[in-house]
Scaffold this motif. Structure first.
Motif, PDB file in Angstrom:
ATOM      1  N   ALA A 326       0.720  -1.180   0.084  1.00 19.40           N
ATOM      2  CA  ALA A 326      -0.147   0.042  -0.037  1.00 19.40           C
ATOM      3  C   ALA A 326       0.714   1.591   0.062  1.00 19.40           C
ATOM      4  O   ALA A 326       0.355   2.371  -0.278  1.00 19.40           O
ATOM      5  N   SER A 327       2.210   1.130   0.267  1.00 25.18           N
ATOM      6  CA  SER A 327       3.058   2.451   0.191  1.00 25.18           C
ATOM      7  C   SER A 327       3.507   2.537  -1.304  1.00 25.18           C
ATOM      8  O   SER A 327       4.108   3.604  -1.264  1.00 25.18           O
ATOM      9  N   GLY A 328       3.394   1.596  -1.994  1.00 26.27           N
ATOM     10  CA  GLY A 328       3.741   1.639  -3.308  1.00 26.27           C
ATOM     11  C   GLY A 328       3.050   1.311  -4.677  1.00 26.27           C
ATOM     12  O   GLY A 328       1.884   2.188  -4.731  1.00 26.27           O
ATOM     13  N   LYS A 329       2.939   0.213  -5.142  1.00 25.69           N
ATOM     14  CA  LYS A 329       2.279  -0.075  -6.412  1.00 25.69           C
ATOM     15  C   LYS A 329       0.959  -0.367  -5.932  1.00 25.69           C
ATOM     16  O   LYS A 329      -0.069   0.001  -6.999  1.00 25.69           O
ATOM     17  N   LEU A 330       0.317  -0.546  -4.826  1.00 21.15           N
ATOM     18  CA  LEU A 330      -1.191  -0.709  -4.440  1.00 21.15           C
ATOM     19  C   LEU A 330      -1.358   0.236  -3.575  1.00 21.15           C
ATOM     20  O   LEU A 330      -2.332   0.126  -2.802  1.00 21.15           O
ATOM     21  N   LYS A 331      -0.841   1.516  -3.816  1.00 19.57           N
ATOM     22  CA  LYS A 331      -1.424   2.721  -2.973  1.00 19.57           C
ATOM     23  C   LYS A 331      -2.897   2.835  -3.247  1.00 19.57           C
ATOM     24  O   LYS A 331      -3.469   3.440  -2.245  1.00 19.57           O
ATOM     25  N   ALA A 332      -3.533   2.628  -4.370  1.00 25.23           N
ATOM     26  CA  ALA A 332      -4.762   2.912  -4.842  1.00 25.23           C
ATOM     27  C   ALA A 332      -5.486   1.948  -4.024  1.00 25.23           C
ATOM     28  O   ALA A 332      -7.009   2.161  -4.074  1.00 25.23           O
ATOM     29  N   GLY A 333      -5.343   1.076  -3.498  1.00 27.81           N
ATOM     30  CA  GLY A 333      -6.280  -0.047  -2.895  1.00 27.81           C
ATOM     31  C   GLY A 333      -5.916  -1.482  -3.219  1.00 27.81           C
ATOM     32  O   GLY A 333      -5.125  -1.745  -4.096  1.00 27.81           O
ATOM     33  N   GLU A 340      -3.910   2.680 -12.148  1.00 24.76           N
ATOM     34  CA  GLU A 340      -3.975   3.116 -10.915  1.00 24.76           C
ATOM     35  C   GLU A 340      -2.706   2.545  -9.991  1.00 24.76           C
ATOM     36  O   GLU A 340      -2.645   2.810  -9.064  1.00 24.76           O
ATOM     37  N   ILE A 341      -1.712   1.709 -10.851  1.00 30.04           N
ATOM     38  CA  ILE A 341      -0.706   0.964 -10.437  1.00 30.04           C
ATOM     39  C   ILE A 341       0.718   1.866 -10.767  1.00 30.04           C
ATOM     40  O   ILE A 341       0.641   2.139 -12.067  1.00 30.04           O
TER      41      ILE A 341
END
Length: 489
Positions: A326-333, A340-341
């Motif tokens: 969630a701090s990087g590639k998956l920040k959008a959820g 969004e990646i």
């Protein structure tokens, strides 16, 4: 011998782009002072017998401690990024001081200087990313920054937050010509990409594999073609970043054959991955998302050929590390669309081992070509030669002792960056950097980093001869071709 040495690297096979020989290297005060068959004993010695001794690598395209246009911070700061680079045999980075719109370029560069000076364990310089070419930036800030040793400017033809329109591109290129700076470009046609994204998302094609579909190859081909025409129009040298297609490489080849000052690079990800690398279950394919995306095996082979024949001048990492959380590639959820990646993969540490293994060890490249692509040519291109990128008297003693026979199986824990994974996991590489010297100081040895945080130094760069206009205007049969250069003159 020009001066007595306080350190001798003894008995290794010294390799430059010009050839190889068993030589002793004498070092004093961080610089190479002698290259001889046999040197007298010194206070300190390093036994390099059975090892290749290469110039320290120069990675002239890497993102460190940089906030993306999506608001995601790189996993690496200048501490972890530079340590990772050192373990991979890279002793100099040219990363980016990234201006976001509304920011002062002068303030941005000062901020990156402060971060790097406190943390980097290797030497460094910056390309300036320019996204907001106001009159103040172009006519007040930029001339002083170039004078201070920031001799290269990066522009984007894509991404809503960074792209410049054609008029802005010409404005910046004309100013670079006046200042003697190199222009570097991420070349993709944004309108084509946005057209594809809209239709893919509208059809609910949202998985990571559709990232590759959203960047059609002709988006790169079109942008490279237009950049070449702009370069010719203004007689302004241009370096094209991360060429990914066979057609893009061919356009560069034709431009160079016609006498234009067009330079270009590619990256390991375009030599080793294809679009199928993204076609994995769930979100796993996001680990192979970068832009431009990987293409086809035929493109990879065309890029290898372009490295051998000199069409492409350098191989860079385009290190853009984002954690897979969630701090990087998956920040959008937990269920993001490909749009969004965060785009980018880690590669700073493995750039040289990858190219050595699949280039030199596999017989695609000579060891001299390897040195040229990874050290000497980037030094020339960006105004660092002969201080960096070569093993000659007077150069900084940036040296890497390579074990050409050592095999390493890459795993997620192999590298020293802060990303937490590597897309190259599972590969077996042959040839590995063993001991690394930066300005005569051993900074990597026996699997340990010995350099102090903040011991790297900034490298001011004049743009160098590669950034100078060619002065070759077109024949009178095509008077408009260089009209921009004519009116600027």
């Amino acid at each position: 011998m020009a001066a007595s040495a306080d350190l001798v690297v003894r008995g290794g096979t010294v390799v430059t782009e010009r050839g190889q020989a068993r030589l002793d290297i004498g070092i004093r005060d961080g610089r190479i002072v002698a290259l001889e068959d046999t040197l007298p004993a010194a206070e300190r010695e390093i036994d390099a017998a059975g090892r290749l001794v290469l110039p320290g690598g120069i990675d002239s395209h890497c993102h460190i401690e940089q906030l993306s246009g999506m608001g995601v911070m790189n996993a690496d700061d200048f501490a972890s990024g530079s340590v990772s680079a050192a373990f991979g045999g890279t002793t100099t980075t040219i990363s980016f001081a990234c201006q976001h719109r509304g920011q002062s370029l002068k303030a941005v560069v000062a901020d990156y200087h402060e971060r790097a000076a406190a943390k980097s364990v290797i030497d460094y310089a910056f390309h300036m990313i320019l996204t907001d070419p106001t009159d103040e930036v172009l006519n007040v800030e930029l001339p002083k920054l170039v004078e201070d040793g920031h001799g290269s400017i990066k522009l984007f033809t894509t991404y809503p937050g960074t792209k410049l329109d054609d008029g802005q591109m010409l404005d910046v290129m004309a100013k670079a010509r006046e200042l003697g700076a190199m222009i570097c470009v991420h070349a993709e046609n944004d309108a084509i990409i946005q057209w594809m994204v809209k239709r893919l998302l509208g059809g609910r094609y949202t998985e990571p594999r559709y990232h590759a579909v959203s960047h059609p190859r002709f988006a790169e081909i079109d942008a490279i073609h237009r950049l070449i025409q702009m370069s010719a129009f203004l007689d302004q040298p241009v370096t094209i970043f991360h060429v990914s297609t066979a057609e893009g490489a061919e356009l560069v080849r034709q431009a160079r054959a016609s006498g234009l000052k067009i330079y270009a690079e590619t990256c390991p990800q375009y030599l080793f991955f294809t679009w199928e690398s993204l076609d994995r279950p769930g979100l796993e394919g996001a680990k192979w998302m970068f832009s431009p995306p990987p293409r086809h095996a035929a493109d990879s082979e065309a890029l290898w050929r372009a490295l051998v024949d000199g069409t492409l001048q350098t191989v860079t990492s385009d290190h853009a590390p984002y954690r897979f959380d969630a701090s990087g590639k998956l920040k959008a959820g937990p269920s993001p669309t490909f749009k969004e990646i965060a785009n980018g993969i880690p590669g700073l540490e493995l750039r040289l081992p990858l190219l050595f293994s699949e280039g030199v060890s596999a017989g695609r490249l000579s060891i001299e070509q390897f040195v040229r692509l990874t050290a000497t040519e980037p030094a020339r291109l960006y105004g660092l030669h002969p201080r960096k990128g070569d093993i000659v008297q007077g150069a900084d003693a940036d040296l890497v002792l390579w074990d050409a026979r050592r095999e390493v199986v890459v795993e997620d824990g192999t590298t020293h960056d802060a990303t937490g994974y590597t897309p190259y996991a599972g590969m077996t590489l042959r040839g590995w950097p063993e001991t690394v010297l930066r300005r005569g100081e051993v900074i990597v040895e026996h699997g340990r980093c010995l350099a102090e945080r903040g011991s790297g130094t900034f490298l001011p760069r004049a743009a160098g001869p590669y950034a100078a206009p060619s002065g070759r205007l077109s024949p009178e049969t095509d008077p408009a071709r260089n009209f921009g250069a004519r009116i600027l003159a």
